[in-house]
Design a protein around this motif. Structure first.
Motif, PDB file in Angstrom:
ATOM      1  N   ALA A 187     -49.273 -44.116 -77.261  1.00 51.08           N
ATOM      2  CA  ALA A 187     -47.675 -43.871 -76.760  1.00 51.08           C
ATOM      3  C   ALA A 187     -47.617 -45.922 -76.044  1.00 51.08           C
ATOM      4  CB  ALA A 187     -48.158 -43.491 -75.336  1.00 51.08           C
ATOM      5  N   LEU A 188     -46.788 -45.756 -76.590  1.00 49.62           N
ATOM      6  CA  LEU A 188     -46.174 -47.360 -76.255  1.00 49.62           C
ATOM      7  C   LEU A 188     -45.604 -46.675 -75.729  1.00 49.62           C
ATOM      8  CD1 LEU A 188     -45.582 -50.381 -77.599  1.00 49.62           C
ATOM      9  CD2 LEU A 188     -43.176 -49.103 -78.054  1.00 49.62           C
ATOM     10  N   VAL A 189     -45.275 -48.014 -73.117  1.00 49.32           N
ATOM     11  CA  VAL A 189     -44.424 -48.102 -72.618  1.00 49.32           C
ATOM     12  C   VAL A 189     -44.053 -48.671 -72.219  1.00 49.32           C
ATOM     13  CG1 VAL A 189     -45.316 -47.104 -70.304  1.00 49.32           C
ATOM     14  CG2 VAL A 189     -46.347 -46.005 -71.640  1.00 49.32           C
ATOM     15  N   LEU A 190     -42.510 -49.282 -71.931  1.00 49.32           N
ATOM     16  CA  LEU A 190     -42.075 -49.771 -71.919  1.00 49.32           C
ATOM     17  C   LEU A 190     -42.242 -50.114 -70.138  1.00 49.32           C
ATOM     18  CD1 LEU A 190     -39.321 -49.400 -74.309  1.00 49.32           C
ATOM     19  CD2 LEU A 190     -41.910 -50.845 -74.680  1.00 49.32           C
ATOM     20  N   GLN A 191     -41.883 -51.946 -70.055  1.00 45.03           N
ATOM     21  CA  GLN A 191     -41.195 -52.304 -68.437  1.00 45.03           C
ATOM     22  C   GLN A 191     -40.821 -53.523 -68.391  1.00 45.03           C
ATOM     23  OE1 GLN A 191     -44.257 -51.994 -65.095  1.00 45.03           O
ATOM     24  NE2 GLN A 191     -44.690 -54.054 -65.942  1.00 45.03           N
ATOM     25  N   THR A 192     -39.661 -53.903 -67.803  1.00 47.99           N
ATOM     26  CA  THR A 192     -39.138 -54.466 -67.672  1.00 47.99           C
ATOM     27  C   THR A 192     -37.819 -55.029 -66.157  1.00 47.99           C
ATOM     28  OG1 THR A 192     -36.813 -54.125 -68.892  1.00 47.99           O
ATOM     29  CG2 THR A 192     -38.217 -54.632 -70.498  1.00 47.99           C
ATOM     30  N   ASP A 193     -37.352 -55.949 -66.522  1.00 43.85           N
ATOM     31  CA  ASP A 193     -36.201 -56.240 -65.275  1.00 43.85           C
ATOM     32  C   ASP A 193     -35.264 -56.095 -65.681  1.00 43.85           C
ATOM     33  OD1 ASP A 193     -36.872 -58.409 -67.212  1.00 43.85           O
ATOM     34  OD2 ASP A 193     -36.830 -60.090 -64.585  1.00 43.85           O
ATOM     35  N   PHE A 194     -34.910 -55.803 -67.274  1.00 46.63           N
ATOM     36  CA  PHE A 194     -33.493 -55.724 -67.731  1.00 46.63           C
ATOM     37  C   PHE A 194     -32.492 -54.599 -67.280  1.00 46.63           C
ATOM     38  CE2 PHE A 194     -35.594 -57.173 -71.840  1.00 46.63           C
ATOM     39  CZ  PHE A 194     -35.658 -58.046 -71.717  1.00 46.63           C
ATOM     40  N   ILE A 219     -42.183 -43.276 -77.269  1.00 42.55           N
ATOM     41  CA  ILE A 219     -41.601 -43.914 -76.841  1.00 42.55           C
ATOM     42  C   ILE A 219     -41.433 -43.610 -75.252  1.00 42.55           C
ATOM     43  CG2 ILE A 219     -40.440 -46.050 -76.355  1.00 42.55           C
ATOM     44  CD1 ILE A 219     -40.333 -46.153 -79.716  1.00 42.55           C
ATOM     45  N   PHE A 220     -42.139 -44.277 -74.354  1.00 38.19           N
ATOM     46  CA  PHE A 220     -41.605 -44.098 -72.712  1.00 38.19           C
ATOM     47  C   PHE A 220     -41.052 -44.840 -71.450  1.00 38.19           C
ATOM     48  CE2 PHE A 220     -45.254 -41.139 -75.009  1.00 38.19           C
ATOM     49  CZ  PHE A 220     -44.318 -39.979 -74.301  1.00 38.19           C
ATOM     50  N   ASP A 221     -40.483 -44.895 -70.726  1.00 36.00           N
ATOM     51  CA  ASP A 221     -40.191 -45.917 -69.716  1.00 36.00           C
ATOM     52  C   ASP A 221     -41.563 -45.527 -68.657  1.00 36.00           C
ATOM     53  OD1 ASP A 221     -38.094 -46.724 -71.114  1.00 36.00           O
ATOM     54  OD2 ASP A 221     -37.385 -45.059 -70.549  1.00 36.00           O
ATOM     55  N   ASN A 222     -41.786 -46.976 -68.104  1.00 32.32           N
ATOM     56  CA  ASN A 222     -42.284 -46.890 -66.857  1.00 32.32           C
ATOM     57  C   ASN A 222     -41.829 -47.155 -66.142  1.00 32.32           C
ATOM     58  OD1 ASN A 222     -44.612 -46.969 -65.449  1.00 32.32           O
ATOM     59  ND2 ASN A 222     -44.797 -49.015 -65.628  1.00 32.32           N
ATOM     60  N   THR A 223     -40.376 -48.701 -66.092  1.00 28.79           N
ATOM     61  CA  THR A 223     -39.127 -48.550 -65.424  1.00 28.79           C
ATOM     62  C   THR A 223     -38.897 -50.108 -66.106  1.00 28.79           C
ATOM     63  OG1 THR A 223     -38.733 -49.240 -63.066  1.00 28.79           O
ATOM     64  CG2 THR A 223     -40.950 -50.101 -63.793  1.00 28.79           C
ATOM     65  N   HIS A 224     -37.450 -49.824 -65.075  1.00 27.86           N
ATOM     66  CA  HIS A 224     -36.133 -51.085 -66.070  1.00 27.86           C
ATOM     67  C   HIS A 224     -35.666 -51.981 -64.792  1.00 27.86           C
ATOM     68  CE1 HIS A 224     -38.089 -50.425 -69.802  1.00 27.86           C
ATOM     69  NE2 HIS A 224     -37.510 -49.139 -70.005  1.00 27.86           N
ATOM     70  N   ALA A 255     -43.479 -56.791 -61.502  1.00 30.88           N
ATOM     71  CA  ALA A 255     -44.319 -56.209 -62.780  1.00 30.88           C
ATOM     72  C   ALA A 255     -45.563 -56.067 -62.789  1.00 30.88           C
ATOM     73  CB  ALA A 255     -43.882 -57.399 -64.143  1.00 30.88           C
ATOM     74  N   GLY A 256     -46.316 -56.874 -61.709  1.00 29.98           N
ATOM     75  CA  GLY A 256     -47.566 -56.898 -62.285  1.00 29.98           C
ATOM     76  C   GLY A 256     -48.210 -55.488 -61.252  1.00 29.98           C
ATOM     77  N   PHE A 257     -47.258 -55.477 -60.024  1.00 33.38           N
ATOM     78  CA  PHE A 257     -47.865 -54.014 -59.266  1.00 33.38           C
ATOM     79  C   PHE A 257     -47.402 -53.090 -59.884  1.00 33.38           C
ATOM     80  CE2 PHE A 257     -49.092 -56.420 -55.870  1.00 33.38           C
ATOM     81  CZ  PHE A 257     -49.568 -55.406 -54.829  1.00 33.38           C
ATOM     82  N   ARG A 258     -46.445 -52.720 -60.449  1.00 35.29           N
ATOM     83  CA  ARG A 258     -45.823 -51.861 -61.044  1.00 35.29           C
ATOM     84  C   ARG A 258     -46.937 -50.786 -62.575  1.00 35.29           C
ATOM     85  NH1 ARG A 258     -43.849 -49.637 -57.201  1.00 35.29           N
ATOM     86  NH2 ARG A 258     -41.694 -51.002 -56.592  1.00 35.29           N
ATOM     87  N   PHE A 302     -48.847 -50.849 -73.678  1.00 36.76           N
ATOM     88  CA  PHE A 302     -47.732 -51.306 -72.353  1.00 36.76           C
ATOM     89  C   PHE A 302     -47.211 -52.249 -72.945  1.00 36.76           C
ATOM     90  CE2 PHE A 302     -50.521 -48.112 -70.139  1.00 36.76           C
ATOM     91  CZ  PHE A 302     -49.612 -47.451 -68.944  1.00 36.76           C
ATOM     92  N   VAL A 303     -45.547 -52.635 -72.285  1.00 37.78           N
ATOM     93  CA  VAL A 303     -44.713 -54.182 -73.161  1.00 37.78           C
ATOM     94  C   VAL A 303     -44.322 -54.163 -71.391  1.00 37.78           C
ATOM     95  CG1 VAL A 303     -43.422 -55.030 -74.117  1.00 37.78           C
ATOM     96  CG2 VAL A 303     -45.051 -53.431 -75.581  1.00 37.78           C
TER      97      VAL A 303
END
Length: 275
Positions: free
Chosen positions: A3-10, A33-38, A48-51, A65-66
């Motif tokens: 799995a690829l899990v994405l998180q950003t501040d976008f 492809i999954f989302d952690n949070t954006h 970001a580190g905490f999430r 994780f990206v």
């Protein structure tokens, strides 16, 4: 494949996240492809580190994780892939890995070789490494097109950029820590005081606990509240101390936002004392 899990501040108000997913999907159309949070606060590397530590342990080994919260994009900060507990984190080396290193350890670290691990035709783009470098490299790693060793040269994990973070301590009659993050939707305060440290005070569920919160040394909250298993054990609107989902102590109001009511922030300036 993994799995690829994405998180950003976008955020999701424009096409930035979609573009990252498009790059990953173009690497392999079967890639999960999954989302952690954006919804991370813009430029907030700390959050970001905490999430990451909130979610990473619950994904299977091999997950990639990206994490892109990158106020220094285009600068000389390194782009890396860290291996921790069998999972991989693709991210700028700007402090995002701080809490992973503290809580789980980093087993190996590699710098992304952008001469091979970069979206073709993006070489003159300097402001969207989340799409051009991180999503692309993460997808290639999750899809098995490159091995971890093929990410790039090995780095010493002890050399990563670390955020300054007050470590929780146990005193004779209290514990002291900081507000790490808020439970975004509900306004609870998540401290960095481990449950195991708090229990050294001899408290049990149902006991009253003194809670003091200070901002830069100035007291903004000083009351007692129940140490409870769950919100339902106190009246609506009442405060409680509980163990959150990452096994640290948290402070809340039942069906109200503690952060909103008491205007509390987060980070090293916000100290919490449990007595």
């Amino acid at each position: 494949m993994d799995a690829l899990v994405l998180q950003t501040d976008f955020g999701t108000d424009d096409g930035a996240v979609s573009a990252m997913k498009g790059v990953a999907f173009s690497v392999n159309r079967s890639l999960p492809i999954f989302d952690n949070t954006h919804g991370i606060e813009p430029y907030n590397i700390w959050e970001a580190g905490f999430r990451l530590i909130q979610a990473m342990p619950y994904w299977p080994e091999g997950t990639v994780f990206v994490s892109v919260v990158d106020p220094g994009v285009g600068s000389d900060r390194k782009s890396v892939v860290a291996k921790s507990k069998g999972r991989y984190i693709v991210t700028p080396d700007n402090g995002t890995l701080t809490f992973i290193a503290q809580h789980h350890g980093i087993d190996e670290l590699r710098e992304i070789d952008e001469s091979v691990n970069r979206l073709g035709g993006s070489e003159e783009s300097y402001t969207f490494h989340g799409r051009d470098v991180y999503a692309y490299t993460g997808a290639r790693l999750a899809g098995g097109y490159i091995s971890f060793e093929e990410v790039g040269p090995s780095l010493n994990p002890e050399g990563i950029v670390m955020l300054d973070c007050f470590e929780p301590v146990l005193r004779d009659d209290h514990t002291e820590g900081i507000i790490g993050v808020h439970d975004v939707r509900y306004g609870s305060l998540w401290t960095n005081i481990p449950r195991t440290m708090f229990l050294n005070l001899g408290k049990k569920v149902g006991d009253m606990v003194g809670v003091t919160i200070k901002f830069n040394g100035t007291t903004v909250y000083d009351h007692t509240m129940m140490y409870a298993h769950s919100f339902a054990e106190v009246e609506v609107g009442s405060p409680l101390l509980y163990v959150n989902s990452v096994d640290t102590m948290a402070i809340a109001l039942n069906q109200a936002s503690f952060a909103g009511v008491y205007k509390t922030g987060k980070g090293n300036d916000w100290h919490v004392y449990l007595r």
